[in-house]
Design a protein around this motif. Structure first.
Motif, PDB file in Angstrom:
ATOM      1  N   THR A  49       0.833  -1.183   0.000  1.00  0.00           N
ATOM      2  CA  THR A  49       0.000   0.000   0.000  1.00  0.00           C
ATOM      3  C   THR A  49       0.872   1.239   0.000  1.00  0.00           C
ATOM      4  OG1 THR A  49      -1.454  -1.250   1.407  1.00  0.00           O
ATOM      5  CG2 THR A  49      -1.952   1.065   1.145  1.00  0.00           C
TER       6      THR A  49
ATOM      7  N   ASN B  99       2.322  -1.468   3.750  1.00  0.00           N
ATOM      8  CA  ASN B  99       1.807  -0.116   3.558  1.00  0.00           C
ATOM      9  C   ASN B  99       2.963   0.818   3.293  1.00  0.00           C
ATOM     10  OD1 ASN B  99      -1.000  -0.695   4.535  1.00  0.00           O
ATOM     11  ND2 ASN B  99       0.200  -1.266   6.318  1.00  0.00           N
TER      12      ASN B  99
ATOM     13  N   THR C 271      -3.316   7.197  -2.070  1.00  0.00           N
ATOM     14  CA  THR C 271      -2.918   5.867  -1.627  1.00  0.00           C
ATOM     15  C   THR C 271      -2.708   4.939  -2.813  1.00  0.00           C
ATOM     16  OG1 THR C 271      -4.348   6.136   0.287  1.00  0.00           O
ATOM     17  CG2 THR C 271      -3.650   3.897  -0.232  1.00  0.00           C
TER      18      THR C 271
END
Ligand SMILES: *[C@@H]1O[C@H](CO)[C@@H](O)[C@H](O)[C@H]1NC(C)=O
Ligand SMILES: *[C@@H]1O[C@H](CO)[C@@H](O)[C@H](O)[C@H]1NC(C)=O
Length: 515
Positions: free
Chosen positions: A6, A371, A391
């Motif tokens: 991510t 992430n 994102t």
């Protein structure tokens, strides 16, 4: 297969609430371990690891005298307990011999009192290590011994499929060496078999990852003995080990019967500083290597560093930060960039790039997540401002999502043969407020499938940090070659930006892979 990465990109237009994106319970701050550099080059007054010369199997009085009076710098020999007696005398002997007329004591006394000699002691069994270290202590007691002493052992199982290989107990070896003789360089490697020709012979991740974890906590100088004809097949693994600390070195060795690919050795030499590779090759192989070097464009530079601070969920070995890489494994953790990110002002154009490798360390694959966030406030992963978050979520399947928190969400997909991807996020603003983001994912394999999506938003320019985190997993995820840059207003075109990125090293690496 449900592995994901991510990437969050934060942009804010006004002051707003902090947005807690990660709730991790008491992450552990990982200290930066300073690994010492061996001073062998300085000791011998040379500047290139290739200038260090070696004498082998120095295990008779004649060979010892010869080596002491000759030009070679490092004297190497196996250490055994005389006649395999547990409480006996350590002697310099090569199996199957169990005795020699050179004791370790004599060997050390002579080498440590010669102005220009160093020694490399090779241990084949753990039983001989402690008596030998006691002997080193005894011989060097009360003296300022500057002569290099290397302690060598194969401490982990490596590519050994055609004979019986028993590694020296790594825990005992490391704890004995670090407690008895902290000045020594630890030469720690993997067992290897006889014939390395079959393709399955290389230093694979299940062998190399534990080595990285072991040495990550050791401050003593480290070198990895690496068999020359495995360099090409183990390229990614060796690059990672060398990236872990600028002080780590490799010692390339070869069996007389091994067939070398000289281009591999040339490529390795050109990929890092010349101070970081020693060559302990049989004379004819060394000559061939030196000849091959004459016709190569010798770069020999370490890459520019991208610095991260690490926080581990449980164990700092699960977040190994190198010069230009982060290896996540085990319980996972977080890294945050040491420098704040650029701000993209009017007419500016920025690029944030990096490679992600989803490493599979055994046959099975399981769910895991990474992430990566940009423009966060601090190590909690909180946004500087919460209203505009961009994102990127990248799955190992090649599927990805790119979104803005209060805005659009776009999806894309690339086909990957190996779970290795390059991400590239660009940001452009013509008036300093309206900004366009583009996210491009490329599969780094022979097909190079590529996909990109774009989003638009409005915000003031802002800084913040880059942040990467993963959860628990039984494999590993390597994020490397992360770079960022912002182009000057007058050169805001992608072709100009490309030149500012050290793309050359990346391209070279890719060329090497496709050779
Ligand atoms: C040690 O030297 C003696 C005398 O030269 C010789 O007879 C003997 O074989 C040597 N021992 C070993 C283990 O080399
Ligand atoms: C070194 O070994 C000798 C003989 O074994 C012993 O007499 C001496 O005390 C030892 N010295 C040190 C500093 O351990």
């Amino acid at each position: 297969m449900w592995k994901a990465i991510t990437i969050y990109f934060f942009v804010a237009t006004n002051l707003a609430l902090l947005y807690p994106l990660v709730t991790s319970q008491g992450p552990k701050h990982c200290k930066v371990i300073h690994h010492k550099q061996d001073d062998i080059l300085a000791f011998f007054g040379v500047s290139d690891g290739m200038d260090i010369t070696w004498s082998h199997a120095v295990n008779s009085p004649e060979l010892l005298e010869q080596a002491l009076s000759g030009d070679t710098m490092m004297l190497e020999a196996d250490v055994l307990m005389r006649n395999n007696m547990v409480s006996g005398t350590p002697v310099m002997a090569h199996p199957p011999a169990v005795d020699s007329n050179v004791t370790l004591q004599t060997f050390l006394e002579k080498t440590t009192t010669s102005p220009k000699k160093g020694s490399k002691l090779d241990f084949k069994t753990i039983e001989v290590v402690e008596p030998s270290l006691k002997m080193i202590q005894n011989v060097t007691f009360g003296q300022q011994v500057k002569n290099p002493i290397w302690l060598n052992a194969d401490i982990l199982p490596g590519p050994c499929y055609d004979k019986v290989c028993v590694p020296v107990d790594h825990e005992k070896f490391l704890s004995l060496c670090t407690s008895y003789y902290p000045n020594a360089t630890l030469s720690v490697g993997w067992t290897t078999g006889k014939n390395m020709t079959p393709a399955k012979n290389y230093y694979n991740w299940p062998q190399v990852l534990p080595m990285g974890k072991l040495v990550s906590q050791i401050t003593q100088p480290i070198t990895f003995p690496v068999r020359a004809n495995l360099v090409r097949r183990s390229w990614d693994q060796l690059q990672w080990l060398l990236d872990l600390s600028a002080t780590f070195t490799v010692t390339i060795w070869s069996a007389i019967t091994d067939k070398l690919d000289l281009l591999d050795l040339v490529a390795l030499r050109n990929s890092v500083s010349h101070k970081r590779i020693y060559y302990d090759l049989p004379p004819d192989q060394e000559k061939a290597f030196r000849d091959a070097l004459k016709s190569s464009n010798d770069i020999g530079q370490d890459k520019k560093r991208f610095a991260w601070k690490a926080l581990a969920k449980k164990d700092c070995k699960d977040v190994l930060v190198g010069q230009n890489s982060v290896m996540f494994s085990g319980e996972g953790g977080t890294v945050i960039s040491e420098k704040t990110l650029y701000k993209v002002s009017r007419n500016e154009f920025s690029e944030f790039v990096g490679d992600v490798t989803f490493i599979t360390t055994d046959g099975a694959s399981n769910r895991r997540t990474v992430n990566i966030k940009l423009h966060v406030k601090d190590e909690t992963g909180a946004a500087v401002r919460s209203d505009q978050v961009v994102t990127l979520v990248l799955h190992s399947s090649g599927d990805f999502q790119f979104s803005i928190i209060d805005g659009d969400n776009k999806e894309g997909s690339v086909k990957s043969e190996n779970g290795v991807f390059k991400f590239r996020i660009t940001e452009h603003s013509s008036d300093g407020k309206k900004r366009s983001f583009k996210c491009e994912i490329t599969a780094l394999d022979s097909k190079g499938d590529k996909s990109s999506v774009s989003l638009d938003t409005e915000s003031e320019p802002m800084g913040g940090y880059a942040f990467i985190s993963t959860g628990a997993q039984s494999h590993a995820i390597l994020v490397q070659d992360v770079q960022m840059a912002v182009a000057l207003p007058e050169s805001a075109s992608s072709s100009t930006v490309k030149c500012c990125f050290g793309m050359i090293s990346l391209i070279l690496l890719e060329l090497f892979h496709s050779l």
